[in-house]
Design a protein around this motif. Structure first.
Motif, PDB file in Angstrom:
ATOM      1  N   UNK A  15      45.807  41.502  58.706  1.00 54.23           N
ATOM      2  CA  UNK A  15      46.846  40.808  57.966  1.00 54.23           C
ATOM      3  C   UNK A  15      46.342  40.469  56.564  1.00 54.23           C
ATOM      4  N   UNK A  16      46.878  41.153  55.575  1.00 50.53           N
ATOM      5  CA  UNK A  16      46.467  40.904  54.196  1.00 50.53           C
ATOM      6  C   UNK A  16      47.527  40.171  53.404  1.00 50.53           C
ATOM      7  N   UNK A  17      48.408  39.450  54.113  1.00 53.40           N
ATOM      8  CA  UNK A  17      49.520  38.780  53.431  1.00 53.40           C
ATOM      9  C   UNK A  17      49.118  37.442  52.816  1.00 53.40           C
ATOM     10  N   UNK A  18      47.963  36.906  53.220  1.00 56.59           N
ATOM     11  CA  UNK A  18      47.527  35.623  52.666  1.00 56.59           C
ATOM     12  C   UNK A  18      47.106  35.752  51.218  1.00 56.59           C
ATOM     13  N   UNK A  19      46.837  34.635  50.593  1.00 52.34           N
ATOM     14  CA  UNK A  19      46.448  34.653  49.188  1.00 52.34           C
ATOM     15  C   UNK A  19      45.272  33.715  48.982  1.00 52.34           C
TER      16      UNK A  19
END
Length: 218
Positions: free
Chosen positions: A132-136
Protein backbone atom coordinates in the motif's frame (compact mmCIF):
# COMPACT_ATOMS: atom_id res chain seq x y z
CA UNK A 1 14.03 26.79 -5.67
CA UNK A 2 14.99 23.29 -6.82
CA UNK A 3 18.21 21.40 -6.30
CA UNK A 4 19.61 22.62 -9.63
CA UNK A 5 19.22 26.27 -8.76
CA UNK A 6 22.47 28.21 -8.46
CA UNK A 7 21.21 31.51 -7.13
CA UNK A 8 18.79 33.17 -4.75
CA UNK A 9 16.77 35.99 -6.29
CA UNK A 10 15.97 38.88 -3.94
CA UNK A 11 13.25 41.15 -5.29
CA UNK A 12 13.75 44.76 -4.21
CA UNK A 13 12.15 48.12 -4.84
CA UNK A 14 13.24 51.74 -4.58
CA UNK A 15 12.66 53.54 -1.31
CA UNK A 16 10.85 56.85 -1.46
CA UNK A 17 14.19 58.63 -1.04
CA UNK A 18 15.69 56.73 -3.98
CA UNK A 19 12.69 57.65 -6.12
CA UNK A 20 13.16 61.31 -5.19
CA UNK A 21 16.87 61.19 -6.04
CA UNK A 22 16.04 59.58 -9.39
CA UNK A 23 13.62 62.41 -10.10
CA UNK A 24 15.53 65.39 -8.68
CA UNK A 25 19.14 64.19 -9.12
CA UNK A 26 20.51 65.44 -5.79
CA UNK A 27 19.55 65.08 -2.14
CA UNK A 28 19.52 68.86 -1.71
CA UNK A 29 16.97 69.34 -4.48
CA UNK A 30 14.85 66.47 -3.16
CA UNK A 31 14.98 67.98 0.35
CA UNK A 32 13.93 71.39 -0.99
CA UNK A 33 10.94 69.84 -2.77
CA UNK A 34 9.75 67.84 0.25
CA UNK A 35 10.10 70.73 2.68
CA UNK A 36 8.37 73.06 0.22
CA UNK A 37 5.44 70.63 0.34
CA UNK A 38 5.42 70.90 4.14
CA UNK A 39 6.74 67.39 4.86
CA UNK A 40 9.68 66.32 7.03
CA UNK A 41 12.60 65.16 4.86
CA UNK A 42 14.17 63.27 7.80
CA UNK A 43 11.31 60.75 7.57
CA UNK A 44 12.46 59.84 4.06
CA UNK A 45 16.06 59.44 5.23
CA UNK A 46 15.02 57.20 8.15
CA UNK A 47 12.83 55.04 5.91
CA UNK A 48 15.68 54.58 3.43
CA UNK A 49 18.19 53.69 6.17
CA UNK A 50 15.78 51.13 7.67
CA UNK A 51 15.14 49.56 4.27
CA UNK A 52 18.84 49.34 3.37
CA UNK A 53 19.66 47.70 6.71
CA UNK A 54 16.88 45.15 6.21
CA UNK A 55 18.09 44.40 2.67
CA UNK A 56 21.67 43.94 3.87
CA UNK A 57 20.43 41.55 6.56
CA UNK A 58 18.52 39.48 3.99
CA UNK A 59 21.61 39.23 1.79
CA UNK A 60 23.74 38.16 4.75
CA UNK A 61 21.26 35.43 5.67
CA UNK A 62 21.04 34.26 2.05
CA UNK A 63 24.82 33.94 1.84
CA UNK A 64 24.82 31.69 4.95
CA UNK A 65 21.21 29.87 5.01
CA UNK A 66 20.65 26.44 3.67
CA UNK A 67 17.25 27.10 2.14
CA UNK A 68 16.26 23.73 0.72
CA UNK A 69 18.36 20.79 1.77
CA UNK A 70 21.68 19.14 2.61
CA UNK A 71 23.15 16.26 0.66
CA UNK A 72 25.49 13.93 2.56
CA UNK A 73 27.13 11.22 0.49
CA UNK A 74 29.45 10.38 -2.40
CA UNK A 75 30.69 12.86 -4.97
CA UNK A 76 30.08 10.44 -7.87
CA UNK A 77 27.67 7.57 -8.49
CA UNK A 78 29.21 5.27 -5.91
CA UNK A 79 28.08 3.93 -2.56
CA UNK A 80 28.39 5.98 0.59
CA UNK A 81 29.29 4.13 3.78
CA UNK A 82 28.59 5.73 7.15
CA UNK A 83 27.10 5.33 10.62
CA UNK A 84 23.78 7.12 11.08
CA UNK A 85 22.65 8.05 14.59
CA UNK A 86 19.12 9.35 14.99
CA UNK A 87 15.86 8.82 16.83
CA UNK A 88 13.98 5.81 15.51
CA UNK A 89 10.24 5.99 14.85
CA UNK A 90 9.77 3.92 18.03
CA UNK A 91 11.33 6.77 20.01
CA UNK A 92 14.72 5.35 20.94
CA UNK A 93 18.06 6.64 19.64
CA UNK A 94 19.90 4.09 17.51
CA UNK A 95 23.09 3.96 15.45
CA UNK A 96 22.98 2.07 12.18
CA UNK A 97 25.75 1.30 9.69
CA UNK A 98 24.44 1.99 6.21
CA UNK A 99 25.46 1.85 2.56
CA UNK A 100 23.49 4.07 0.17
CA UNK A 101 23.79 6.70 -2.50
CA UNK A 102 23.52 9.40 0.14
CA UNK A 103 21.22 11.14 2.60
CA UNK A 104 19.04 14.18 1.95
CA UNK A 105 18.13 16.34 4.94
CA UNK A 106 15.41 18.80 4.02
CA UNK A 107 13.85 21.93 5.47
CA UNK A 108 10.13 22.55 5.14
CA UNK A 109 10.88 24.70 2.09
CA UNK A 110 12.92 21.95 0.45
CA UNK A 111 10.34 19.20 0.90
CA UNK A 112 8.82 20.08 -2.46
CA UNK A 113 12.11 19.52 -4.30
CA UNK A 114 14.73 16.78 -4.15
CA UNK A 115 13.22 15.18 -1.04
CA UNK A 116 9.82 14.87 -2.72
CA UNK A 117 11.28 13.17 -5.79
CA UNK A 118 13.01 10.49 -3.68
CA UNK A 119 9.86 9.83 -1.67
CA UNK A 120 7.81 9.60 -4.87
CA UNK A 121 10.18 6.89 -6.12
CA UNK A 122 9.77 4.96 -2.87
CA UNK A 123 5.97 5.19 -3.02
CA UNK A 124 5.94 4.01 -6.63
CA UNK A 125 8.11 1.02 -5.70
CA UNK A 126 5.67 0.08 -2.93
CA UNK A 127 2.83 -0.04 -5.44
CA UNK A 128 4.89 -2.07 -7.91
CA UNK A 129 5.50 -4.79 -5.33
CA UNK A 130 1.92 -4.89 -4.15
CA UNK A 131 2.29 -2.83 -0.97
CA UNK A 132 0.00 0.00 0.00
CA UNK A 133 1.70 3.16 -1.22
CA UNK A 134 -1.27 5.45 -0.67
CA UNK A 135 0.10 7.00 2.53
CA UNK A 136 2.10 10.20 2.58
CA UNK A 137 5.11 11.53 4.48
CA UNK A 138 4.82 14.21 7.14
CA UNK A 139 4.65 17.67 5.61
CA UNK A 140 6.70 20.28 7.45
CA UNK A 141 5.72 23.94 7.46
CA UNK A 142 8.25 26.64 6.60
CA UNK A 143 8.17 27.99 10.14
CA UNK A 144 8.29 24.66 12.00
CA UNK A 145 11.31 23.69 14.08
CA UNK A 146 11.68 20.40 12.22
CA UNK A 147 13.72 18.82 9.45
CA UNK A 148 13.05 15.69 7.42
CA UNK A 149 15.50 13.16 6.04
CA UNK A 150 15.49 10.36 3.50
CA UNK A 151 18.17 7.79 2.61
CA UNK A 152 18.62 7.28 -1.13
CA UNK A 153 18.86 3.70 -2.38
CA UNK A 154 19.77 2.03 0.94
CA UNK A 155 21.55 -1.30 0.48
CA UNK A 156 21.18 -3.96 3.21
CA UNK A 157 23.98 -6.49 3.47
CA UNK A 158 25.83 -8.64 6.01
CA UNK A 159 27.49 -5.50 7.38
CA UNK A 160 24.90 -2.77 6.67
CA UNK A 161 21.24 -2.23 7.62
CA UNK A 162 18.34 -0.23 6.21
CA UNK A 163 15.74 0.08 8.95
CA UNK A 164 16.05 3.86 9.33
CA UNK A 165 15.53 5.27 5.84
CA UNK A 166 13.34 8.35 6.38
CA UNK A 167 11.86 10.41 9.19
CA UNK A 168 11.75 13.79 10.87
CA UNK A 169 14.23 15.55 13.13
CA UNK A 170 12.71 17.61 15.91
CA UNK A 171 14.35 20.26 18.05
CA UNK A 172 16.80 18.51 20.37
CA UNK A 173 16.74 15.24 18.42
CA UNK A 174 20.15 13.81 17.52
CA UNK A 175 21.14 13.42 13.89
CA UNK A 176 24.77 12.45 13.39
CA UNK A 177 26.49 10.90 10.40
CA UNK A 178 30.00 9.45 10.73
CA UNK A 179 31.75 8.96 7.40
CA UNK A 180 33.38 5.63 6.52
CA UNK A 181 34.27 6.72 2.98
CA UNK A 182 38.03 6.79 2.29
CA UNK A 183 37.52 9.40 -0.45
CA UNK A 184 34.91 11.32 -2.48
CA UNK A 185 32.64 11.95 0.50
CA UNK A 186 30.93 15.36 0.31
CA UNK A 187 28.35 17.57 1.98
CA UNK A 188 26.67 20.37 0.04
CA UNK A 189 23.46 22.36 0.20
CA UNK A 190 20.76 23.35 -2.26
CA UNK A 191 22.24 21.30 -5.11
CA UNK A 192 25.40 23.44 -5.23
CA UNK A 193 28.03 20.69 -5.43
CA UNK A 194 30.77 23.14 -6.35
CA UNK A 195 30.53 24.49 -2.78
CA UNK A 196 30.86 21.04 -1.20
CA UNK A 197 32.97 20.31 1.84
CA UNK A 198 34.85 17.03 2.22
CA UNK A 199 33.23 14.27 4.22
CA UNK A 200 35.73 11.42 4.33
CA UNK A 201 36.54 8.71 6.88
CA UNK A 202 36.49 9.82 10.50
CA UNK A 203 34.57 13.06 9.89
CA UNK A 204 31.24 13.36 11.73
CA UNK A 205 28.49 15.87 10.94
CA UNK A 206 25.87 16.89 13.49
CA UNK A 207 22.70 18.46 12.10
CA UNK A 208 20.13 20.37 14.14
CA UNK A 209 17.81 23.34 14.14
CA UNK A 210 19.01 26.79 13.15
CA UNK A 211 17.99 29.96 14.92
CA UNK A 212 17.10 31.37 11.50
CA UNK A 213 14.02 30.31 9.57
CA UNK A 214 12.55 31.19 6.20
CA UNK A 215 9.51 33.41 5.80
CA UNK A 216 7.02 33.16 2.95
CA UNK A 217 6.29 36.63 1.56
CA UNK A 218 3.06 36.84 -0.43
Amino acid sequence: MDRNANKIVIVTQKSHLQELLYKYNTKAQAKFYIEHMGADFSDYILEDETYQKALANVKQIADKLVVNDFFIGPKSHTSARYDLTTRHTLGRVITETQSSSGIIVSTGIGQTGWYKSVMAQAKAACGLFGYDGSGDYEKIGWDEKKLSFVVREPFPSNTTDSTVVFGTIGEGDPFRVLSKMPENGVIFSDGMEEDAIEFNSGVEVNIGMSEWKGCLVR
